[in-house]
Structure formats: structure tokens, C-alpha cells
Design a protein around this motif. Structure first.
Motif, PDB file in Angstrom:
ATOM      1  N   TYR A 275       0.817  -1.203   0.000  1.00 29.65           N
ATOM      2  CA  TYR A 275       0.000   0.000   0.000  1.00 29.65           C
ATOM      3  C   TYR A 275       0.857   1.261   0.000  1.00 29.65           C
ATOM      4  CZ  TYR A 275      -4.239  -2.710   0.860  1.00 29.65           C
ATOM      5  OH  TYR A 275      -5.290  -3.572   0.751  1.00 29.65           O
ATOM      6  N   ARG A 276       1.991   1.202   0.693  1.00 25.60           N
ATOM      7  CA  ARG A 276       2.847   2.392   0.748  1.00 25.60           C
ATOM      8  C   ARG A 276       3.385   2.718  -0.644  1.00 25.60           C
ATOM      9  NH1 ARG A 276       8.014   3.336   4.821  1.00 25.60           N
ATOM     10  NH2 ARG A 276       8.146   5.587   4.507  1.00 25.60           N
ATOM     11  N   GLN A 277       3.778   1.674  -1.375  1.00 29.09           N
ATOM     12  CA  GLN A 277       4.287   1.892  -2.720  1.00 29.09           C
ATOM     13  C   GLN A 277       3.168   2.251  -3.697  1.00 29.09           C
ATOM     14  OE1 GLN A 277       6.781  -1.271  -4.127  1.00 29.09           O
ATOM     15  NE2 GLN A 277       6.548  -0.701  -6.281  1.00 29.09           N
ATOM     16  N   ASP A 278       2.009   1.605  -3.536  1.00 28.66           N
ATOM     17  CA  ASP A 278       0.905   1.801  -4.484  1.00 28.66           C
ATOM     18  C   ASP A 278       0.246   3.165  -4.332  1.00 28.66           C
ATOM     19  OD1 ASP A 278       1.446  -0.768  -5.223  1.00 28.66           O
ATOM     20  OD2 ASP A 278      -0.254  -1.656  -4.174  1.00 28.66           O
ATOM     21  N   THR A 279       0.096   3.630  -3.095  1.00 31.21           N
ATOM     22  CA  THR A 279      -0.660   4.858  -2.851  1.00 31.21           C
ATOM     23  C   THR A 279       0.206   6.043  -2.442  1.00 31.21           C
ATOM     24  OG1 THR A 279      -1.017   4.404  -0.496  1.00 31.21           O
ATOM     25  CG2 THR A 279      -2.602   3.455  -2.051  1.00 31.21           C
TER      26      THR A 279
ATOM     27  N   LEU B 119       1.007   6.436   0.543  1.00 22.80           N
ATOM     28  CA  LEU B 119       0.575   6.691   1.918  1.00 22.80           C
ATOM     29  C   LEU B 119       1.071   5.577   2.828  1.00 22.80           C
ATOM     30  CD1 LEU B 119      -3.120   7.751   1.229  1.00 22.80           C
ATOM     31  CD2 LEU B 119      -1.167   9.253   1.570  1.00 22.80           C
ATOM     32  N   ASP B 120       1.497   5.931   4.014  1.00 27.68           N
ATOM     33  CA  ASP B 120       2.012   4.963   4.973  1.00 27.68           C
ATOM     34  C   ASP B 120       0.898   4.583   5.945  1.00 27.68           C
ATOM     35  OD1 ASP B 120       3.457   3.371   6.625  1.00 27.68           O
ATOM     36  OD2 ASP B 120       5.007   4.848   7.086  1.00 27.68           O
ATOM     37  N   PHE B 121       0.503   3.308   5.939  1.00 28.53           N
ATOM     38  CA  PHE B 121      -0.580   2.842   6.805  1.00 28.53           C
ATOM     39  C   PHE B 121      -0.054   2.175   8.076  1.00 28.53           C
ATOM     40  CE2 PHE B 121      -2.602   3.238   2.694  1.00 28.53           C
ATOM     41  CZ  PHE B 121      -3.841   3.766   3.007  1.00 28.53           C
TER      42      PHE B 121
END
Length: 629
Positions: A404-408, A410-412
Motif C-alpha cells: 500500500y505504501r508503494q501503491d498509494t 501513503l504509509d498505513f
């Protein structure tokens, strides 16, 4: 430790509010619920506390200093402000009292919450109190400046009474004062029940209601996400997640039936309440689910705060777009999935422009491609960066690499929450489904839920009981489908399950002997039905509450639920053309967890899965024989 809603206090809160928030959280018992700045009708109290032995208490918090106070009486105060000089304001205690009376008037409309005889006839069966908190004043200052002349000491908490860092702080004194902030001085002999507390939440907070109308529960709806009880409200964990807004990006990971989509819909309502001008986009993979989400959000948006209020005629969905991903590509961006890489390249070069949304919410995140997330990330308003991702990797039926961090961008990490309790299914159904999934997905015996790098959340069941899932071994296909249809008629006639609460799920996606035979037998039995997955248009026009039983592929049932689910032709699984058997196991797990109360698995031939179910039948028979000995 009390349940705090929202879970953490907003950054704009004052220092005094933060101290009180932590004190109430750490020093009240875990059966207390504390709301910070809840919106009730048209006002916001600072704190509302609900406790089984307390009742309901409203606290108004002020950061006044000695220099703020000019002249005071019981009704109005003249105070110094740094921005406006002298200003006349309502007495904080009167402000809290007015909030409390508003709450009382809302709750008195529920006859289950009032006394029907005795000294307090027609009054609420629990006390409602109110008080004030002065976070920057000491008791000595209150005495010196005659503050106790206009506010009784029992209705006022000072800094040393709420700050656990102060030497004079006493937990016993804090609890005793909270219990004494009531004009009618009576203590509850019997604590408020779970159902009564849920009723209070139901009436005060429309966003936690599962259904749009307050009505007597019916046999086929009385356990849908009810937190083990009859009132149709979200549980407290779900409510905390829904109300934790204004905190940028969030990831909610939950098991099937844990209320993920309900939280998403509630969060949309809260966002639009807080920010009416926000543009909100909701995306899912499944077409049928997107229609269901749209209906759920619309019901939330149209739900009146006061259940007796006249219905408002307004565009409740203004500023809210709900689409399945491919529909959004086609209708809003006017591009195809194949052109996404080129479109992304143009966006990165600044040669294309996307519409901007203040918040994006994605259901079925586990089924989104990395490129889809990259595309969606370009939509976010840089001033809000509000993205909510909802997923359940046990329901992954499409191979996706996930970062998700790479795709968006944003760090979840540290911004994710887990919903592990399954509310939708009975204990028998979820146990049955999870046992199958573990056996056939490679997860058998794995307690951490890690399967080839994909984290799977094992479901925890509620205590709600129901019949064991039925397993039908028919001699041929005709007998199989006739058995299914006969069972549907029995559930309708003897258990009052509406046909719209029944679905027949199948694996193959074509108009073949499966669907034609099902349609023929349903017609013969005079059961109205809709084939959801006949084409894209039938998926988009899906409406659950149309009085018709549904026919659907298992794939398209994701995110939906029905009182009774019939999964037919299991001998066609694992699908011969599907190389990934884990996907097939996930698919059948999805189908089984659509069932709220009744589940039937049927087959008339043999496959790897039918052999497993044969063994389950044999095991049941052995247990039954042993019990008779």
C-alpha cells in the motif's frame, strides 16, 4: 479503562480537554462509554458519559482563568476574551443542563427506556446528570472568586480533581463527584443492560444504526450485526473506527461479516456532517456490492436525527459518488483498464488532470491492482489526504501483489485496525466455513494467519447459535435443485424467511444447465426470482428488497448477505479451469459466509471438495450415534 469514542482526541482539543480525556479513559471502568464532542441533534456537548451504574452524564469543559471571569450569576456570565474583550455567555452549568434536557427529550420517546409506574412514572428509568469542568482553576481559586456561589461544588470539577499528575488528585473523589452530578439523587439498583445502553446509542447517534427505521426486529433480521443483541446498532469498536475522522489515511482489515462496509457507510455520513462541501468517492471491485453500498450510504444519509421528525426532502447523496472501479473508469474518466499505464504516465508528467476528491473510500481493497491504487492516489486533495481502505485477505480471489505504501504513496503503518469478530454468521456457519478454508487454502493449523506472505485474520465468532449448515448429497442434479427449492419454500412458510433473503450461488458464469434448471424449478414452485449475474445491467440494477429470491455466481456475492444461502453444484469445485486452488477455497469461503442464519451445500457428483463434505457428514453421524449410547 473506559471505552473512548473517538478512540483518540483530536489535535485541535485544548490541553485541559486532553487531560480530562486521559483521566476518564484511565480511571473509569471498562463498562463506561465516554463520547468526546458528540453531535446530538444540533449541538455538541464536550463530554457525554454513559455507565451501567451511573446513567448518563453531560460535562461542559471550560479553560477559563481567573482573569477571564468578570461578573457571574446563575444564568449568564460576563467574561474577558483575548479576541473580543468582554462577552456575555450562558452559564457553563446551564449550558450543560440544556444539553442534558435535549438528550432526555430524545430518549423519552422510547417507551422501553422509561418507567411505567412508581414514583418516577413516565421518567427515564436511569438518571441523567450534568456538570462543569474548569481545567485551569483550582478549588482555592473557586472559593476566592466566589465561583461556588453560582455553581454548587458537587457540579464542578477543578484542575486538581481531574489531573492525575496533581498531588491532591483522587480517583475515589472523581468517581464520587461524577455519581453525584444529578438533580434527582437516586442510584441505580440494577445496572443498565447491554440492550438499554444500545438503545441510548441508537437514539442519540443515527450513524450507528444498522437499519434506517426503529422498529420491532423480525426473525430474519434480528441478528444482523447486532453485537450479540437485538438492537440494530454497530458495536463500540465499529463505532470508534467510524468516528475516528480527520486523521488522514486509514486501513481497516476485517473478517467476513465483521461490519467493514457498515463502518465505511457510517464514515461517509460522519464526513459529510463534519464537512458538507467535501467531495467523497467510494469505490469497490464488485458491481453488485457497489449498488449495495450505494443503498446503505443513501439510507445513512437520509436517516433523521430525530426518528419522529418529518422526512427531509433533499439530495442526500450530493457530493457523494459510489462506483465499482471499472464503472468509474468508464463513466468518470472515460478510459479503459488497458489504458491505465499510459494515463498514469501522463499524470506524472502533468499532461492529464483528474477530478479531485476530499476523501476516497475503497471497499474490497484486497482485489485492487497496484496500478489502480496509483491512479486513485492522484485523486486525493493534498490538503486532506483522507483515504480509507477496507479489506479481508481471506476473501482474495484475484492474485495481487500488495504494498500500500508503494501503491498509494501513503504509509498505513500504525494507522490500521483489525475487526476480528464475525457478527453476520452464526457460530455454526463461521466455524464450518473457516474449517473448510483452513483445510483447502494451506492455512490449516496456522494460528498467525500467515499464508505465503498474505496475512489472513482468523474470525472470532459471536455466541449466536443456529442450525448446523446442511449438506445435501443428491443422486443427480435434478434431485439436488428440487431439494434446494423445497427447502426454500419450507423456510418461507414455516420460518417466515422472505424470498428476498434467499440466494442460490453457483460457480460457473454462463447461461447453462445450472441457471436454466434453477429458473425452471423456481418457476414451478411459484418463487419469484432475479438472476443478478445475467449481465452487467442486471448487476447494476440489483436491489435486495424487491421480494425476489436471487441467483448469482459466488464471485458476485462478495460483500452481500442473505438470511439463507444455497451453494449448489459443489462437485464443480475446485473449478477445472482454475489452476490456483487457494483461490477456489477463498471463493467457497466467501459464498458460505454470505449466510446469516441458514446455509446449505449441495452436490450430485464427486470432487475434492465433495469428499471433504462427505467426511463431515460421516463425522456428524458418528457423533450422533455416540450421543445415543
Amino acid at each position: 479503562m473506559a471505552v473512548m469514542i473517538p478512540e483518540s482526541i483530536q489535535s485541535m482539543a485544548t490541553t485541559g480537554e486532553r487531560i480530562l480525556f486521559q483521566t476518564l479513559k484511565n480511571h473509569l471502568d471498562d463498562d463506561y462509554i465516554v463520547y468526546y464532542e458528540p453531535k446530538i441533534k444540533e449541538f455538541r456537548a464536550d463530554f457525554v458519559i454513559i455507565g451501567p451504574y451511573l446513567g448518563l452524564l453531560v460535562l461542559e469543559v471550560k479553560d477559563y482563568t481567573v482573569n477571564s471571569l468578570h461578573s457571574l450569576n446563575h444564568d449568564q456570565w460576563l467574561i474577558h476574551t483575548t479576541s473580543d474583550g468582554l462577552q456575555t455567555v450562558k452559564s457553563p452549568l446551564k449550558q450543560a443542563m440544556d444539553y442534558m434536557f435535549t438528550i432526555q427529550n430524545v430518549l423519552k420517546k422510547d417507551t422501553n427506556l422509561i418507567n411505567h409506574d412508581g414514583k418516577y412514572k413516565f421518567k427515564l428509568k436511569f438518571p441523567c446528570g450534568y456538570g462543569t469542568v474548569f481545567t485551569r482553576l483550582s478549588q482555592e481559586q473557586c472559593i476566592t472568586h466566589n465561583l461556588y456561589d453560582v455553581i454548587d461544588p458537587m457540579f464542578l470539577l477543578t484542575r486538581e480533581e481531574i489531573d492525575s499528575e496533581k498531588d491532591r488528585f483522587s480517583e475515589e473523589n472523581l468517581i464520587e463527584k461524577l455519581l453525584s452530578m444529578f438533580k434527582v439523587p437516586f442510584r441505580l439498583k440494577e445496572p443498565l443492560t447491554h440492550n438499554e445502553i444500545n438503545a441510548i446509542r441508537y437514539h442519540l447517534f443515527p450513524e450507528v444504526r444498522v437499519s434506517g427505521h426503529y422498529q420491532q426486529t423480525t426473525p430474519y433480521r434480528d441478528q444482523l450485526l447486532l453485537s450479540l443483541h437485538d438492537l440494530q446498532t454497530m458495536d463500540l469498536h465499529q463505532e470508534k473506527l467510524a468516528k475516528q475522522i480527520g486523521d488522514k489515511n486509514r486501513l481497516i482489515r476485517g473478517v467476513a461479516g465483521s461490519g467493514k462496509t457498515l463502518i465505511l457507510a457510517s464514515r461517509v455520513r460522519i464526513m459529510k456532517q463534519e464537512h458538507p462541501d467535501w467531495r467523497v468517492l467510494v469505490l469497490s471491485y464488485n458491481i453488485s456490492l457497489s449498488r449495495s453500498i450505494y443503498s446503505m450510504i443513501r439510507a445513512k444519509m437520509e436517516m433523521p436525527v430525530d426518528l419522529d421528525a418529518a422526512e427531509e426532502h433533499r439530495d442526500s447523496m450530493k457530493g457523494i459518488t459510489v462506483r465499482n472501479f471499472h464503472e468509474w473508469l468508464k463513466k468518470d474518466l472515460r478510459i479503459s483498464e488497458q489504458s491505465i499505464p499510459d494515463y498514469l504516465e501522463k499524470l506524472e508528467k502533468g499532461e492529464a488532470i483528474l477530478p479531485t476528491y476530499d476523501a476516497v473510500l475503497i471497499d474490497e481493497g484486497q482485489d485492487f491492482e497496484p496500478e489502480w491504487f496509483r491512479l486513485v492516489s492522484f485523486l486525493l486533495n493534498p490538503e486532506t489526504y483522507s483515504m480509507l481502505l477496507v479489506e479481508d485477505r481471506a476473501q482474495t480471489i484475484y492474485p495481487r501483489k500488495r504494498s500500500y505504501r508503494q501503491d498509494t504513496g501513503l504509509d498505513f503503518r500504525g494507522r490500521s485496525k483489525v475487526l476480528q469478530i464475525n457478527y453476520r454468521n452464526t457460530a455454526e456457519i463461521i466455524t464450518f466455513a473457516w474449517n473448510f478454508f483452513q483445510k483447502h487454502s494451506g492455512a490449516e493449523g496456522v494460528t498467525t494467519g500467515e499464508i505465503e506472505g498474505q496475512e489472513i485474520i482468523p474470525p472470532r465468532s459471536t455466541r449466536r447459535k443456529g442450525p448446523e449448515p446442511a449438506i445435501v448429497q443428491a443422486s443427480d442434479w435434478k434431485e439436488e435443485i428440487q431439494t434446494v427449492v423445497q427447502t426454500m419454500k419450507k423456510l418461507h412458510q414455516h420460518h417466515h424467511v422472505p424470498f428476498e433473503e434467499m440466494v442460490i450461488l453457483y460457480r460457473a458464469n454462463s447461461y447453462n444447465r445450472i441457471v436454466s434448471s434453477i429458473a425452471f424449478e423456481l418457476n414451478e414452485a411459484d418463487i419469484p426470482f432475479q438472476w443478478i449475474t445475467e449481465n452487467a445491467e442486471s448487476k447494476r440494477s440489483y436491489e435486495k428488497e424487491d421480494g425476489k429470491a436471487k441467483i448469482s455466481t459466488i464471485d458476485s456475492s462478495k460483500g452481500l448477505d442473505f438470511q439463507a444461502v444455497f451453494i449448489v453444484n459443489i462437485d464443480n469445485m475446485p473449478f477445472a479451469l482454475e489452476e490456483d486452488k487457494t483461490r477456489e477455497a477463498a471463493l467457497l469461503y466467501i459464498g458460505m459466509t454470505r449466510a446469516i442464519e441458514y446455509l446449505m451445500i449441495s452436490y450430485s457428483d464427486e470432487s475434492e471438495y465433495t469428499k471433504y463434505f462427505d467426511e463431515v457428514v460421516e463425522q456428524r453421524q458418528r457423533i450422533q450415534s455416540q450421543s445415543k449410547l
